[in-house]
Motif scaffolding. Structure first.
Motif, short mmCIF file in Angstrom:
data_model
loop_
_atom_site.label_atom_id
_atom_site.label_comp_id
_atom_site.label_asym_id
_atom_site.label_seq_id
_atom_site.Cartn_x
_atom_site.Cartn_y
_atom_site.Cartn_z
N GLN A 122 0.94 -1.07 0.02
CA GLN A 122 0.06 -0.09 -0.04
C GLN A 122 0.81 1.19 -0.13
N ASN A 123 0.54 2.18 -0.88
CA ASN A 123 0.88 3.47 -0.86
C ASN A 123 0.11 4.69 -0.51
N ALA A 124 0.55 5.91 -0.68
CA ALA A 124 -0.32 6.90 -0.10
C ALA A 124 -0.97 7.78 -1.21
N VAL A 125 -0.93 7.26 -2.44
CA VAL A 125 -1.49 8.05 -3.74
C VAL A 125 -2.84 8.37 -3.53
N GLN A 126 -3.71 7.47 -2.85
CA GLN A 126 -5.08 7.41 -2.80
C GLN A 126 -5.66 8.55 -1.90
N TYR A 127 -4.61 9.00 -1.07
CA TYR A 127 -5.03 9.96 0.23
C TYR A 127 -4.55 11.46 -0.37
N ARG A 128 -4.32 11.80 -1.58
CA ARG A 128 -3.64 12.87 -2.17
C ARG A 128 -4.95 13.84 -1.48
N GLY A 129 -5.99 13.66 -2.01
CA GLY A 129 -7.37 14.71 -1.64
C GLY A 129 -7.34 15.09 -0.29
N ARG A 130 -6.61 14.53 0.65
CA ARG A 130 -6.52 15.09 2.11
C ARG A 130 -5.96 16.42 2.38
N GLY A 131 -5.07 16.48 1.20
CA GLY A 131 -4.27 17.68 1.45
C GLY A 131 -2.90 17.76 2.29
N PHE A 155 5.54 12.09 1.49
CA PHE A 155 5.00 11.82 2.77
C PHE A 155 6.25 11.57 3.65
N VAL A 156 6.00 11.98 4.86
CA VAL A 156 7.26 11.76 5.96
C VAL A 156 6.48 10.82 6.93
N VAL A 157 7.31 10.20 7.64
CA VAL A 157 6.72 8.94 8.57
C VAL A 157 6.97 9.82 9.96
N ILE A 158 5.89 10.12 10.52
CA ILE A 158 6.06 10.91 11.82
C ILE A 158 6.22 9.90 13.11
N ASP A 159 5.60 8.72 13.11
CA ASP A 159 5.53 8.13 14.33
C ASP A 159 5.38 6.48 13.96
N VAL A 170 2.41 6.24 11.57
CA VAL A 170 1.79 7.55 11.25
C VAL A 170 2.50 8.30 10.19
N ILE A 171 1.61 8.85 9.25
CA ILE A 171 2.47 9.44 8.16
C ILE A 171 2.01 10.78 7.98
N GLU A 172 2.63 11.70 7.27
CA GLU A 172 1.83 13.26 7.24
C GLU A 172 2.27 13.50 5.76
N LEU A 173 1.23 13.82 5.07
CA LEU A 173 1.16 14.34 3.68
C LEU A 173 1.94 15.43 3.32
N THR A 201 8.36 9.50 -1.79
CA THR A 201 7.29 9.87 -2.94
C THR A 201 6.09 9.24 -2.56
N ASP A 202 4.96 9.57 -2.77
CA ASP A 202 3.48 9.14 -2.16
C ASP A 202 3.30 7.94 -2.61
N ASP A 203 3.80 7.34 -3.72
CA ASP A 203 3.67 6.05 -4.41
C ASP A 203 4.73 4.92 -3.87
N SER A 204 5.36 5.39 -2.80
CA SER A 204 6.24 4.55 -2.17
C SER A 204 5.23 3.58 -0.96
N SER A 205 5.81 2.48 -0.75
CA SER A 205 5.20 1.60 0.28
C SER A 205 5.38 2.27 1.67
N VAL A 206 4.14 2.54 2.26
CA VAL A 206 4.13 3.12 3.49
C VAL A 206 4.75 2.22 4.67
N CYS A 207 4.45 1.01 4.70
CA CYS A 207 5.25 0.14 5.68
C CYS A 207 6.70 -0.11 5.45
N THR A 208 7.08 -0.21 4.11
CA THR A 208 8.52 -0.44 4.02
C THR A 208 9.09 0.96 4.33
N ALA A 209 8.48 2.02 4.02
CA ALA A 209 9.16 3.30 4.19
C ALA A 209 9.32 3.44 5.95
N ALA A 210 8.35 2.78 6.50
CA ALA A 210 8.44 3.00 8.03
C ALA A 210 9.27 2.11 8.49
#
Length: 417
Positions: free
Chosen positions: A325-334, A413-417, A383-386, A359-368
């Protein structure tokens, strides 16, 4: 008596011959004059040229530099016609300051250094120059050792011609796609130009966030561009650059705007500028990107607002996600939206681009895992921040994860916590 006459005649002939001896030092011989010079004899021609104010140097002229601040010259003459003994004046235009001109006859083993800031120079052809053609090459140099790309002019020698001149002092046109030439020609109030890449964004919690900049504006050649933005916290100044340029500008100050003037000789087209803020403590925000369209009918322009961007709001719970899973689908959150995910234990690594800023098409879990927040074996809450996109992303190896490099990308995105 007859015998005496015959003996006297050879003696007279011998005396006449001795009197006509060409080796007699009292007899003047005509001066043949200087030998003709062929235009193709580059060294002989170079030695015979009279170049006003110049010093002749042996060896090859210094090569062109590509450093930021290197002047650009143009609008020199492609060709001129002059007669033997004629004076040739060559003019050109320049986009930046310079200290003098390097000039040479193409093919010669030496060159001329002509100090001065005038965008023209003059030389006299020798009287004994044969008809034909030759080429001269010239460029400008700065006190700091920067050297422009050269101009080449072909000179035709015609016995019926006299003096000649060519070229204009109009600055050469700058294409918006020529990032270094454009960057060198910009006039930015209060700025210092710095060689190399601008400092990269930091991910510390106190890093300021900027937003509400203009995504695009339109201005005319010579127009003044004012760009505004909002920031979430105090900062000490702005880093600003033309995308693709080899240097950037540092603009000290705490105001949420800056201003620059486009050169008069900028031709229509588009280019992109990138800017961010920095703090006295060395923190650097993520950048804003603005596309500038150059329209000959436009004038001054401004864009953006000083409204602070929304960031660091409530964290929304998104539940468990696969490791792909990446974060692309959450772009609309701002920008600034925070999302919490649960990464299952024992997942398989997937692709990630970037370091700290991904990049927001990166794997969230792997980035963490790469960021050190969770492990592959145990998984866990992330927790990530866009964030806005960036001009480039650098890969690295951390915690058993190797991420990749990438160029310009629109969302992060950045990984916050």
């Amino acid at each position: 008596m007859h015998t005496a006459r015959y003996l006297l005649l050879p003696a007279l002939l011998l005396a006449f011959a001795l009197g006509c001896d060409s080796s007699d030092p009292d007899v003047d011989t005509p001066d043949p004059g200087p030998q003709p010079i062929a235009p193709t004899n580059a060294d002989a021609l170079s030695e015979a040229l009279q170049v006003a104010g110049a010093t002749r140097l042996d060896g090859a002229a210094p090569s062109a530099t590509t450093d930021a601040g290197t002047p650009v010259i143009g609008n020199g003459a492609d060709a001129v016609t002059a007669g033997p003994g004629g004076a040739v004046t060559l003019q050109f235009g320049a986009t930046g300051d310079f200290a003098g001109v390097y000039f040479l006859v193409q093919g010669a083993s030496g060159y001329f250094q002509i100090p001065g800031t005038a965008a023209s120079f003059q030389f006299a052809l020798p009287d004994n120059l044969n008809t034909g053609t030759f080429s001269v090459i010239y460029c400008v140099y700065t006190d700091g050792g920067l050297v422009s790309l050269p101009i080449t002019t072909t000179i035709t020698v015609d016995a019926d011609a006299g003096d000649a001149s060519g070229g204009t002092n109009d600055p050469p046109a700058i294409a918006p796609g020529d990032a270094d030439a454009l960057s060198n020609a910009l006039q930015i109030m209060g700025a210092t130009r710095v060689e190399g890449a601008a400092p990269s964004p930091t991910t510390d919690a106190a890093t300021p966030v900027i937003g509400n900049g203009a995504s695009a504006v339109t201005a005319g050649p010579g127009g003044v561009v004012t760009l505004r933005f909002g920031a979430t916290s105090d900062f000490a100044g702005i880093y600003f650059l033309v995308q693709g340029a080899s240097g950037y500008f540092q603009i000290p100050g705490t105001g949420g705007s800056f201003q620059f003037t486009l050169p008069d000789n900028l031709i229509p087209g588009t280019f992109t500028v990138i800017y961010c803020v920095y703090t006295d403590g060395g923190l650097v925000s993520l950048p804003i990107t603005t596309t500038i369209t150059v329209d000959a009918e436009a004038g001054d322009t401004s864009g953006g607002t000083n409204d602070p961007p929304t960031t660091g709001g409530p964290t929304t719970e998104e539940g468990q996600i696969p490791w792909t899973q990446n974060a692309v689908q959450y772009r609309g959150r701002g920008v600034g939206a925070r999302l919490r995910f649960d990464c299952p234990e024992g997942g398989a690594f997937s692709t990630v681009w970037g370091t700290d800023l991904y990049t927001d098409d990166s794997s969230v879990c792997t980035a963490a895992v790469h960021a050190g927040v969770i492990t592959q074996d145990a998984g866990g809450s992330v927790v990530i921040e866009l964030r806005p996109g960036a001009d480039s992303y650098d890969g690295s190896t951390r915690n058993g994860v190797t991420t990749r490099d990438w160029g310009n990308w629109g969302n992060s995105f950045v990984v916050i916590d």
